[in-house]
Design an enzyme around this catalytic site. Structure first.
Site, mmCIF file in Angstrom:
data_model
loop_
_atom_site.group_PDB
_atom_site.id
_atom_site.type_symbol
_atom_site.label_atom_id
_atom_site.label_comp_id
_atom_site.label_asym_id
_atom_site.label_seq_id
_atom_site.Cartn_x
_atom_site.Cartn_y
_atom_site.Cartn_z
ATOM 1 N N THR A 247 26.062 31.446 -30.269
ATOM 2 C CA THR A 247 26.013 30.143 -29.627
ATOM 3 C C THR A 247 25.982 30.246 -28.113
ATOM 4 O O THR A 247 26.655 31.103 -27.550
ATOM 5 C CB THR A 247 27.317 29.429 -30.013
ATOM 6 O OG1 THR A 247 27.325 29.292 -31.407
ATOM 7 C CG2 THR A 247 27.483 28.103 -29.342
ATOM 8 N N ARG B 239 26.748 22.790 -43.757
ATOM 9 C CA ARG B 239 27.898 23.402 -43.074
ATOM 10 C C ARG B 239 27.852 23.096 -41.568
ATOM 11 O O ARG B 239 26.821 23.198 -40.929
ATOM 12 C CB ARG B 239 27.865 24.912 -43.303
ATOM 13 C CG ARG B 239 29.000 25.704 -42.614
ATOM 14 C CD ARG B 239 28.604 26.219 -41.248
ATOM 15 N NE ARG B 239 29.615 27.098 -40.671
ATOM 16 C CZ ARG B 239 29.588 27.540 -39.428
ATOM 17 N NH1 ARG B 239 28.611 27.181 -38.621
ATOM 18 N NH2 ARG B 239 30.524 28.339 -38.974
ATOM 19 N N VAL B 240 28.993 22.720 -41.038
ATOM 20 C CA VAL B 240 29.106 22.466 -39.605
ATOM 21 C C VAL B 240 30.187 23.379 -39.057
ATOM 22 O O VAL B 240 31.266 23.495 -39.651
ATOM 23 C CB VAL B 240 29.469 20.985 -39.336
ATOM 24 C CG1 VAL B 240 29.732 20.750 -37.855
ATOM 25 C CG2 VAL B 240 28.356 20.066 -39.831
ATOM 26 N N GLY B 241 29.897 24.023 -37.939
ATOM 27 C CA GLY B 241 30.882 24.928 -37.334
ATOM 28 C C GLY B 241 31.693 24.229 -36.257
ATOM 29 O O GLY B 241 31.860 23.008 -36.265
ATOM 30 N N ASP B 242 32.178 25.022 -35.333
ATOM 31 C CA ASP B 242 32.992 24.478 -34.246
ATOM 32 C C ASP B 242 32.165 23.875 -33.114
ATOM 33 O O ASP B 242 32.626 22.998 -32.384
ATOM 34 C CB ASP B 242 33.872 25.593 -33.644
ATOM 35 C CG ASP B 242 33.023 26.747 -33.106
ATOM 36 O OD1 ASP B 242 31.974 27.041 -33.715
ATOM 37 O OD2 ASP B 242 33.406 27.349 -32.094
ATOM 38 N N GLY C 107 31.401 32.447 -31.896
ATOM 39 C CA GLY C 107 31.940 33.251 -32.995
ATOM 40 C C GLY C 107 32.079 32.429 -34.256
ATOM 41 O O GLY C 107 31.411 31.399 -34.411
ATOM 42 N N GLY D 284 32.978 29.818 -36.395
ATOM 43 C CA GLY D 284 33.459 28.483 -36.076
ATOM 44 C C GLY D 284 34.640 28.018 -36.902
ATOM 45 O O GLY D 284 35.510 27.300 -36.397
HETATM 46 C C1 SD4 Z 1 29.370 28.419 -35.546
HETATM 47 N N1 SD4 Z 1 30.391 29.139 -33.461
HETATM 48 O O1 SD4 Z 1 28.544 27.686 -36.062
HETATM 49 C C2 SD4 Z 1 29.173 28.770 -34.101
HETATM 50 C C3 SD4 Z 1 28.053 29.726 -33.992
HETATM 51 C C4 SD4 Z 1 28.305 30.991 -33.466
HETATM 52 O O2 SD4 Z 1 28.113 33.092 -34.254
HETATM 53 O O3 SD4 Z 1 28.882 31.178 -32.411
HETATM 54 N N2 SD4 Z 1 27.828 31.878 -34.262
HETATM 55 O O4 SD4 Z 1 30.331 28.889 -36.141
#
Ligand code: SD4
Length: 315
Positions: A175, A203-206, A227, A229
């Site tokens: 990200t 799916r939704v991350g942080d 990282g 999420g």
């Molecule tokens: C997520 N933090 O969707 C984001 C994407 C990311 O490694 O950083 N991916 O979890």
């Protein structure tokens, strides 16, 4: 030279403290996650060095990796979900606490700009899925195919085993989170991603969650994350980092304490995943901390001309 004691005689002490502190702030300044942050900073700096607003700078910077098909973790060319659909997450936040976000948006190359439109043109903070895409199209964003032949090929290869491993390791350059302070001393931030490669559809991350993947408090500072999420959401990571700065922790220490919180909650799991935080405070001080070695970030100010720095790590 005027001595401090002489100055104190003419200025109230608190005023003097503010003036000497203010003189030290290296602004404007912009920070972006990972090595593609260098190009993002370059674009953001054009805005900041012309006395532009931090909000415009972070949006401009975030749009650079979004449009780059070679970056497989953000925007156009981002890895699809396990059904082969490119679904994107983004958010943005300004110095007044205004914020906007989109999650699981499809066919739109610049989700960060859609997030800004949600912030500015709707009474809401977040739009998701079809609703987000519909809003973007109605707002004039073109509908585009974001799945590049290279990403499609990689996804088809993954389908041969279809092993769904929700693990992000240090090889994934993820990200983009971008935080900035403009020459007026105002802070803003943005975050944009295609999320975890081959994630479950929906799916939704942080990254689009205000407080998790990004947080800005113009009195204190700004923070963003990268990282896995799910682990950032569990501790509401970026809000935590900003609150730790409010308690007096310098940025790197605030990021470290947040990383340690993740380790404490999931000691075993934390050994195999990556999470990194990046923070900037109101004095222009900045820092980062991550779980695994390999996280880096780019910083651009008048004194540091766009350098890539390695974050310290827990492991
Ligand atoms: C997520 N933090 O969707 C984001 C994407 C990311 O490694 O950083 N991916 O979890």
């Amino acid at each position: 030279m005027l001595k401090l004691s002489a100055l104190a005689a003419v200025l109230p002490l608190s005023n003097l403290f503010e003036k000497t502190q203010a003189a030290k702030v290296d602004k404007p300044i912009v920070l972006s996650t990972w090595d593609f942050g260098v190009q993002a900073n370059e674009a953001a700096w054009k805005v900041l060095s012309a006395n532009g607003r931090a909000l415009d700078a972070v949006e401009t910077g975030a749009r650079v990796p979004e449009a780059d098909p070679k970056i497989t973790t953000v925007g156009f060319g981002g890895a699809p979900d396990r059904d082969g659909r490119v679904t994107l997450d983004a958010c943005i936040m300004d110095e007044h606490g205004n914020c906007g976000a989109v999650a699981s948006i499809e066919h739109i190359m610049h989700p960060v700009s859609v997030a800004r439109k949600v912030m500015e043109n709707t009474p809401h903070v977040m739009l998701v899925g079809d609703g987000a895409t519909q809003f973007a199209l109605e707002s004039g964003f073109p509908r585009e195919n974001l799945l590049t032949p290279e990403s499609e090929k990689a996804w088809k290869k993954w389908l041969e085993t279809s092993r769904y491993k929700p693990v992000i390791n240090v090889e994934n350059h993820d990200t983009i989170g971008i935080i900035a302070m403009d020459s007026s001393g105002n802070l803003s931030g943005a975050c944009t991603t295609s999320g975890l490669a081959y994630k479950m559809h929906g799916r939704v991350g942080d990254s689009p969650i205000i407080g998790a993947g990004l947080y800005v408090d113009n009195e204190i500072g700004a923070a963003t994350s990268t990282g896995l999420g799910e682990e950032v959401v569990r501790i509401v990571g970026c809000h935590l980092v900003v609150e730790l700065m409010r308690q007096g922790n310098p940025p790197e220490q605030a990021c470290r304490i947040a990383v340690e919180r993740i380790v404490k909650k999931q000691p075993q799991k934390s050994k195999d995943i990556q999470v990194g935080f990046l923070a900037l405070n109101k004095r222009g001080e900045y820092g980062a901390y991550c779980l695994q070695k390999g996280f880096n970030y780019a910083v651009y100010s008048n004194s540091i001309k766009n350098r890539l720095l390695d974050s310290k790590s827990y492991y």
